[in-house]
Write a protein that holds these residues in place. Sequence first.
Motif, mmCIF file in Angstrom:
data_model
loop_
_atom_site.group_PDB
_atom_site.id
_atom_site.type_symbol
_atom_site.label_atom_id
_atom_site.label_comp_id
_atom_site.label_asym_id
_atom_site.label_seq_id
_atom_site.Cartn_x
_atom_site.Cartn_y
_atom_site.Cartn_z
ATOM 1 N N LEU A 134 28.519 53.379 53.029
ATOM 2 C CA LEU A 134 29.441 53.040 51.941
ATOM 3 C C LEU A 134 30.501 52.100 52.512
ATOM 4 C CD1 LEU A 134 30.277 53.591 48.961
ATOM 5 C CD2 LEU A 134 31.829 55.349 49.854
ATOM 6 N N LEU A 135 30.706 50.974 51.843
ATOM 7 C CA LEU A 135 31.679 49.978 52.295
ATOM 8 C C LEU A 135 32.770 49.836 51.248
ATOM 9 C CD1 LEU A 135 30.678 46.482 53.790
ATOM 10 C CD2 LEU A 135 32.898 46.994 52.821
ATOM 11 N N LYS A 136 34.019 50.048 51.664
ATOM 12 C CA LYS A 136 35.164 49.937 50.763
ATOM 13 C C LYS A 136 36.078 48.804 51.227
ATOM 14 C CE LYS A 136 35.351 54.782 49.319
ATOM 15 N NZ LYS A 136 36.254 55.887 48.948
ATOM 16 N N GLU A 137 36.520 47.991 50.285
ATOM 17 C CA GLU A 137 37.401 46.867 50.593
ATOM 18 C C GLU A 137 38.798 47.131 50.063
ATOM 19 O OE1 GLU A 137 38.426 42.517 51.225
ATOM 20 O OE2 GLU A 137 37.575 44.241 52.269
ATOM 21 N N TYR A 138 39.809 46.837 50.913
ATOM 22 C CA TYR A 138 41.216 46.984 50.533
ATOM 23 C C TYR A 138 41.914 45.652 50.767
ATOM 24 C CZ TYR A 138 40.186 51.974 50.745
ATOM 25 O OH TYR A 138 39.649 53.213 50.535
ATOM 26 N N LEU A 139 42.786 45.254 49.820
ATOM 27 C CA LEU A 139 43.476 43.976 49.908
ATOM 28 C C LEU A 139 44.949 44.187 50.240
ATOM 29 C CD1 LEU A 139 41.917 42.141 46.822
ATOM 30 C CD2 LEU A 139 41.139 42.150 49.200
ATOM 31 N N ILE A 140 45.404 43.479 51.277
ATOM 32 C CA ILE A 140 46.798 43.540 51.696
ATOM 33 C C ILE A 140 47.521 42.324 51.131
ATOM 34 C CG2 ILE A 140 48.372 43.580 53.666
ATOM 35 C CD1 ILE A 140 46.041 44.776 55.310
ATOM 36 N N THR A 141 48.466 42.573 50.250
ATOM 37 C CA THR A 141 49.207 41.487 49.593
ATOM 38 C C THR A 141 50.703 41.767 49.693
ATOM 39 O OG1 THR A 141 49.202 42.583 47.441
ATOM 40 C CG2 THR A 141 47.301 41.171 47.956
ATOM 41 N N LYS A 142 51.526 40.848 49.165
ATOM 42 C CA LYS A 142 52.979 41.060 49.163
ATOM 43 C C LYS A 142 53.342 42.293 48.349
ATOM 44 C CE LYS A 142 54.124 36.144 49.711
ATOM 45 N NZ LYS A 142 54.694 34.939 49.060
ATOM 46 N N GLN A 143 52.610 42.509 47.276
ATOM 47 C CA GLN A 143 52.895 43.652 46.408
ATOM 48 C C GLN A 143 52.274 44.946 46.936
ATOM 49 O OE1 GLN A 143 51.439 40.722 45.179
ATOM 50 N NE2 GLN A 143 53.460 39.882 44.654
#
Length: 618
Positions: A134-143
């Motif tokens: 299982l592959l999960k993607e997380y996005l690191i942004t200013k918010q």
Amino acid sequence: MTKDMGIPVTPWHGDVSASIKTNSLKHPSGILIITPESLEAMLMNRKQTLHNSFDSLMYVVIDEFHSLIGFERGKQLQSLLSRLENYIGRKVPRIAMSATLSDYEAVEQFLRPDNSMTCTIPECGESDHEIKILLKEYLITKQHDSLAVEDEISEDIYNKLRGSNNLVFANSRVDVESYSVALAEKCEKNNVPNEFRTHHGSISKIERESVEHELLEGNYPVTAVCTCTLELGIDIGKVKSIAQIGSCSSVSGIRQRLGRSGRRGDPSILRIYSHDSEQEGFLYELRHSLIQNIAVVELIRERKYERPCVCAYHFSTLIQQILSCLTQYGGFTPKDGWLLLCKNGAFNNVTSTMFLNLLKYLGEIKVLAMTHNGLVVIGEEGEKILHQTDFYAAFKSDKEISVVNKRNGKEIGTVQNLENVGTMILLSGRRWIVEERDTKAKRLIVSLVKDGGRASYVGGGAPLDYLIAQKMRDVLESDELYSYLDKNTASIQALSDARTFYRVNHLDNPSVRGSSEVITMTWSGDKINDTILLCAKLYLDKSVKKTSISISLTLEEMRDILSNGKPKAEDLSALLPRELKYIQKYDEYLPDALLNLEYGAAMLDVDGAWEVLEKITS
């Protein structure tokens, strides 16, 4: 397995008593399990018993061969086996085992460099063993910053892994510590026992072994958050699942980690927590980490693994072997030393001229000396090297600062920097504050605290292999929707966004104009891009930027490089400061010419770079 067959097995390590070892050497039989480092010590210090101990040796079996081939430890083992055969006067068949090899030509070459025995490779059998990914993607942004992503990943690990034995791999020690603390705090917040432990090379041996023992005994659930220290070799019993935080940098490494779970009929389970940061510019738009992780999973499915580097000279390990042989034999003539270690030994790409130049330089810096009758012996500086506690290991260990608990005086582990008083560090899954700083003893005295910051040391990212970089482009050009992508996170949308960015910006064409400069997509990995970068410095006198998949050169500049002709790798190496080329343990003892040869052979790929440049500009 061998108990009822009457075959004795003797493990050779620090926990085995001297009497058992002595008896094994006096009455050798059955199976001896030993490391290259222990075999090195045996050849150096037990000369009187060698013939008796190894006269009846029938086979040498090398496990986890992929972790040795192309590395210092592998070259050391090659040399030790060659020296052992020279000592007993006959060839001994060598058997290599690994689950993650695909380039068998390199395996044959490394297993028996002199080709004196035929190498047979058995058919790779089919396996019906179930693998779940299982592959999960997380996005690191200013918010949505990195701490928020860390908390989300920790929450998922806490919910999914509690109650069973697991391994969670992170790409740096600081990440291991950070996630260990976050998971421990979740346990404390929920008033449940802390099942999460910390394991990496900077933690004291006692604490590491305690974690290994807890996993092996299986009396209660334990999840170890670790670096590659638990990837192979250590018996930790049955593990239900593996988790990987961040980018998968090696196909063989991830496959090896995956193989640690799912034993005794259960499926192997791998969870990958991928994260991409908005601060990474166009790499973020390509969702670099996600695409890299998909590429690695697809290569595992195809059973394709990185090609090991077997062309390096390993002069550093040769220095170690010279000192080891001089200890074993007392001295040798330059010719006999070259015949033993190079022409008939493991370093068969080292010419007699290279060997003599090395001996001469080592003599000048007093690592070696020569007697009046022409024998090479150990010099004043060489004696100092021999007396270092880690001499038997061919690889370089980090020079680290001891961290001691002020309350009980016990060492907790080590860090890389001698931090100032008042600095917060994370170590062994807990927060500490530096109370005292002992520069002379290279030691920090610390006290436990409840709240604090991150550790002061960060591990560098591993270089990306050509095989993975090429597969990343294939993933972006494909329309396939991978079944292992998590449907409840940003994974599927992130893949779609990356492919849209790739197509809209015509990244299938090599040269693309970025916001402030031209970026050429090479899709060739770090070694080739590093080589192209040095070619630009040599021929264009231009400093360029690069990633593992791109470089800031125009097509015209690439044609200019090609027009100058293919350079020698050592000429490119000469452009770098000497200290940057200290990759292996004893590189600092090499003359400039040999250091440049070593760095060029091990760290650069001129032929590969030329092939990429010609393909892009054609």
